[in-house]
Design a protein around this motif. Structure first.
Motif, PDB file in Angstrom:
ATOM      1  N   LYS A   2      36.997 129.339 -13.344  1.00 45.07           N
ATOM      2  CA  LYS A   2      35.713 128.818 -13.797  1.00 45.07           C
ATOM      3  C   LYS A   2      35.873 127.381 -14.280  1.00 45.07           C
ATOM      4  CE  LYS A   2      35.426 132.202 -16.617  1.00 45.07           C
ATOM      5  NZ  LYS A   2      35.014 133.117 -17.696  1.00 45.07           N
ATOM      6  N   SER A   3      36.969 127.118 -15.057  1.00 43.10           N
ATOM      7  CA  SER A   3      37.189 125.769 -15.579  1.00 43.10           C
ATOM      8  C   SER A   3      37.434 124.790 -14.454  1.00 43.10           C
ATOM      9  CB  SER A   3      38.378 125.772 -16.538  1.00 43.10           C
ATOM     10  OG  SER A   3      38.141 126.646 -17.610  1.00 43.10           O
ATOM     11  N   THR A   4      38.169 125.207 -13.414  1.00 47.07           N
ATOM     12  CA  THR A   4      38.467 124.320 -12.285  1.00 47.07           C
ATOM     13  C   THR A   4      37.198 123.902 -11.564  1.00 47.07           C
ATOM     14  OG1 THR A   4      40.597 125.421 -11.986  1.00 47.07           O
ATOM     15  CG2 THR A   4      39.757 124.105 -10.146  1.00 47.07           C
ATOM     16  N   VAL A   5      36.339 124.870 -11.311  1.00 53.39           N
ATOM     17  CA  VAL A   5      35.087 124.562 -10.616  1.00 53.39           C
ATOM     18  C   VAL A   5      34.239 123.614 -11.435  1.00 53.39           C
ATOM     19  CG1 VAL A   5      32.939 125.555  -9.769  1.00 53.39           C
ATOM     20  CG2 VAL A   5      35.093 126.733  -9.356  1.00 53.39           C
ATOM     21  N   LEU A   6      34.130 123.909 -12.746  1.00 54.14           N
ATOM     22  CA  LEU A   6      33.324 123.057 -13.601  1.00 54.14           C
ATOM     23  C   LEU A   6      33.913 121.659 -13.705  1.00 54.14           C
ATOM     24  CD1 LEU A   6      32.490 125.621 -16.434  1.00 54.14           C
ATOM     25  CD2 LEU A   6      30.912 124.657 -14.753  1.00 54.14           C
ATOM     26  N   LEU A   7      35.270 121.563 -13.709  1.00 51.30           N
ATOM     27  CA  LEU A   7      35.918 120.269 -13.795  1.00 51.30           C
ATOM     28  C   LEU A   7      35.642 119.444 -12.551  1.00 51.30           C
ATOM     29  CD1 LEU A   7      37.695 118.364 -15.363  1.00 51.30           C
ATOM     30  CD2 LEU A   7      39.706 119.487 -14.387  1.00 51.30           C
ATOM     31  N   LEU A   8      35.686 120.069 -11.372  1.00 47.51           N
ATOM     32  CA  LEU A   8      35.382 119.367 -10.129  1.00 47.51           C
ATOM     33  C   LEU A   8      33.965 118.844 -10.137  1.00 47.51           C
ATOM     34  CD1 LEU A   8      37.133 121.704  -7.524  1.00 47.51           C
ATOM     35  CD2 LEU A   8      37.864 119.416  -8.235  1.00 47.51           C
ATOM     36  N   VAL A   9      33.054 119.668 -10.648  1.00 48.11           N
ATOM     37  CA  VAL A   9      31.664 119.222 -10.761  1.00 48.11           C
ATOM     38  C   VAL A   9      31.568 118.053 -11.717  1.00 48.11           C
ATOM     39  CG1 VAL A   9      29.361 119.892 -11.508  1.00 48.11           C
ATOM     40  CG2 VAL A   9      30.750 121.493 -10.207  1.00 48.11           C
ATOM     41  N   GLN A  37      36.882 108.804 -20.468  1.00 52.17           N
ATOM     42  CA  GLN A  37      35.863 109.152 -21.461  1.00 52.17           C
ATOM     43  C   GLN A  37      34.899 110.203 -20.919  1.00 52.17           C
ATOM     44  OE1 GLN A  37      33.965 105.507 -22.631  1.00 52.17           O
ATOM     45  NE2 GLN A  37      35.823 104.637 -23.544  1.00 52.17           N
ATOM     46  N   SER A  38      34.522 110.045 -19.664  1.00 57.29           N
ATOM     47  CA  SER A  38      33.578 110.981 -19.056  1.00 57.29           C
ATOM     48  C   SER A  38      34.185 112.375 -18.946  1.00 57.29           C
ATOM     49  CB  SER A  38      33.158 110.486 -17.667  1.00 57.29           C
ATOM     50  OG  SER A  38      32.484 109.263 -17.754  1.00 57.29           O
ATOM     51  N   ILE A  39      35.485 112.428 -18.540  1.00 57.77           N
ATOM     52  CA  ILE A  39      36.165 113.713 -18.424  1.00 57.77           C
ATOM     53  C   ILE A  39      36.239 114.399 -19.784  1.00 57.77           C
ATOM     54  CG2 ILE A  39      38.380 114.822 -17.967  1.00 57.77           C
ATOM     55  CD1 ILE A  39      38.758 112.910 -15.656  1.00 57.77           C
ATOM     56  N   ALA A  40      36.534 113.637 -20.834  1.00 56.17           N
ATOM     57  CA  ALA A  40      36.617 114.205 -22.176  1.00 56.17           C
ATOM     58  C   ALA A  40      35.286 114.805 -22.592  1.00 56.17           C
ATOM     59  CB  ALA A  40      37.060 113.139 -23.173  1.00 56.17           C
ATOM     60  N   MET A  41      34.203 114.076 -22.285  1.00 52.23           N
ATOM     61  CA  MET A  41      32.870 114.566 -22.632  1.00 52.23           C
ATOM     62  C   MET A  41      32.535 115.833 -21.844  1.00 52.23           C
ATOM     63  SD  MET A  41      30.790 110.951 -22.795  1.00 52.23           S
ATOM     64  CE  MET A  41      29.221 111.806 -22.954  1.00 52.23           C
ATOM     65  N   MET A  43      34.662 117.974 -20.505  1.00 54.11           N
ATOM     66  CA  MET A  43      35.491 119.091 -20.922  1.00 54.11           C
ATOM     67  C   MET A  43      34.915 119.761 -22.165  1.00 54.11           C
ATOM     68  SD  MET A  43      37.741 119.617 -18.716  1.00 54.11           S
ATOM     69  CE  MET A  43      38.637 120.856 -19.614  1.00 54.11           C
ATOM     70  N   GLU A  44      34.321 118.968 -23.049  1.00 51.39           N
ATOM     71  CA  GLU A  44      33.655 119.557 -24.206  1.00 51.39           C
ATOM     72  C   GLU A  44      32.484 120.420 -23.766  1.00 51.39           C
ATOM     73  OE1 GLU A  44      34.378 119.563 -27.452  1.00 51.39           O
ATOM     74  OE2 GLU A  44      36.260 118.584 -26.913  1.00 51.39           O
ATOM     75  N   LYS A  45      31.749 119.904 -22.775  1.00 47.83           N
ATOM     76  CA  LYS A  45      30.627 120.679 -22.247  1.00 47.83           C
ATOM     77  C   LYS A  45      31.121 121.948 -21.556  1.00 47.83           C
ATOM     78  CE  LYS A  45      27.585 116.689 -21.563  1.00 47.83           C
ATOM     79  NZ  LYS A  45      26.807 115.883 -20.594  1.00 47.83           N
ATOM     80  N   VAL A  46      32.287 121.851 -20.891  1.00 51.42           N
ATOM     81  CA  VAL A  46      32.859 123.021 -20.224  1.00 51.42           C
ATOM     82  C   VAL A  46      33.171 124.108 -21.244  1.00 51.42           C
ATOM     83  CG1 VAL A  46      34.880 123.878 -19.006  1.00 51.42           C
ATOM     84  CG2 VAL A  46      33.762 121.791 -18.225  1.00 51.42           C
ATOM     85  N   LYS A  47      33.729 123.711 -22.380  1.00 53.57           N
ATOM     86  CA  LYS A  47      34.058 124.682 -23.417  1.00 53.57           C
ATOM     87  C   LYS A  47      32.799 125.388 -23.919  1.00 53.57           C
ATOM     88  CE  LYS A  47      38.218 122.324 -25.103  1.00 53.57           C
ATOM     89  NZ  LYS A  47      38.847 121.641 -26.274  1.00 53.57           N
TER      90      LYS A  47
END
Length: 213
Positions: A2-9, A37-41, A43-47
């Motif tokens: 799930k995290s991988t898919v969301l990260l790709l998105v 910065q965008s990835i960090a933001m 990843m917070e949304k992913v959590k």
């Protein structure tokens, strides 16, 4: 997964975002800083999304247990919740009210009426015990009823002793709405039936669902 898919998105969103003004930094440093910065933001949304997903999965499992899972139905109760003495006599056949409830999973048993009502169609097991009156001669008769049909009974109406008890049980199919209860019988014009109980809980009524049908 799930995290991988969301990260790709998330990376896809980053690529599509407008370029950030990085002042005098080189274009490569600027792009790297912006993506980081965008990835960090994201990843917070992913959590946050994963937390919501876990909660939704729990809600779905609970809902399945209510409407589509395996129903759990079981109860057990004793006649008196306090005190001691005879129950009865009654002038007509009367359901015994087993008021001391040990368990009532599924809430199909009503201690106020003594009646079990099937909320699920299936095969059920029921058992009851009877302790006769503490008088001689004994005069106790209890039957297990399905709606108005007499299924099995326990009798103790003869003999010089007064401390006997018995039990009986059945396995039956119930439709939704069927009622099962233990009934104390009268004999008009003769002896009225009574049973005795106290804190030892001699008289019990129990049942549970074996499987649905």
């Amino acid at each position: 997964m799930k995290s991988t898919v969301l990260l790709l998105v998330a990376v896809g969103f980053c690529v599509c975002e407008p370029h950030t003004d990085c002042g005098g930094e080189s274009s490569s440093s600027c792009a790297l800083s912006s993506v980081t910065q965008s990835i960090a933001m994201v990843m917070e949304k992913v959590k946050v999304l994963e937390t919501r997903l876990e909660k939704s999965q729990k809600d779905v499992e609970e809902l399945r247990g209510l409407i589509g899972g395996r129903p759990q139905v079981a109860f057990s109760a004793a006649l008196r919740d306090s005190g001691s003495g005879d129950i009865g006599p009654f002038t007509v056949s009367t359901p015994l009210k087993y008021k001391k409830v040990f368990s009532n999973t599924g809430n199909s048993y009503n201690p106020s009426t003594g009646v079990f009502t099937a909320l699920v169609k299936g095969m059920y097991f029921f058992q009851f015990s009877m302790f006769n009156n503490l008088k001689s001669p004994p005069n106790s008769v209890v039957s297990l009823m399905k709606n108005s049909e007499r299924l099995v009974s326990v009798w103790e109406t003869t003999g010089s002793d007064s401390n006997d008890m018995g039990s009986n049980a059945v396995v039956i199919t119930l439709e939704i709405g069927d009622h099962v209860y233990a009934e104390l019988l009268p004999i008009p014009g003769l002896y009225y039936r009574i049973v005795y109980d106290d804190s030892m809980n001699y008289n019990t009524f129990s049942g549970f669902l074996l499987f649905t049908m």
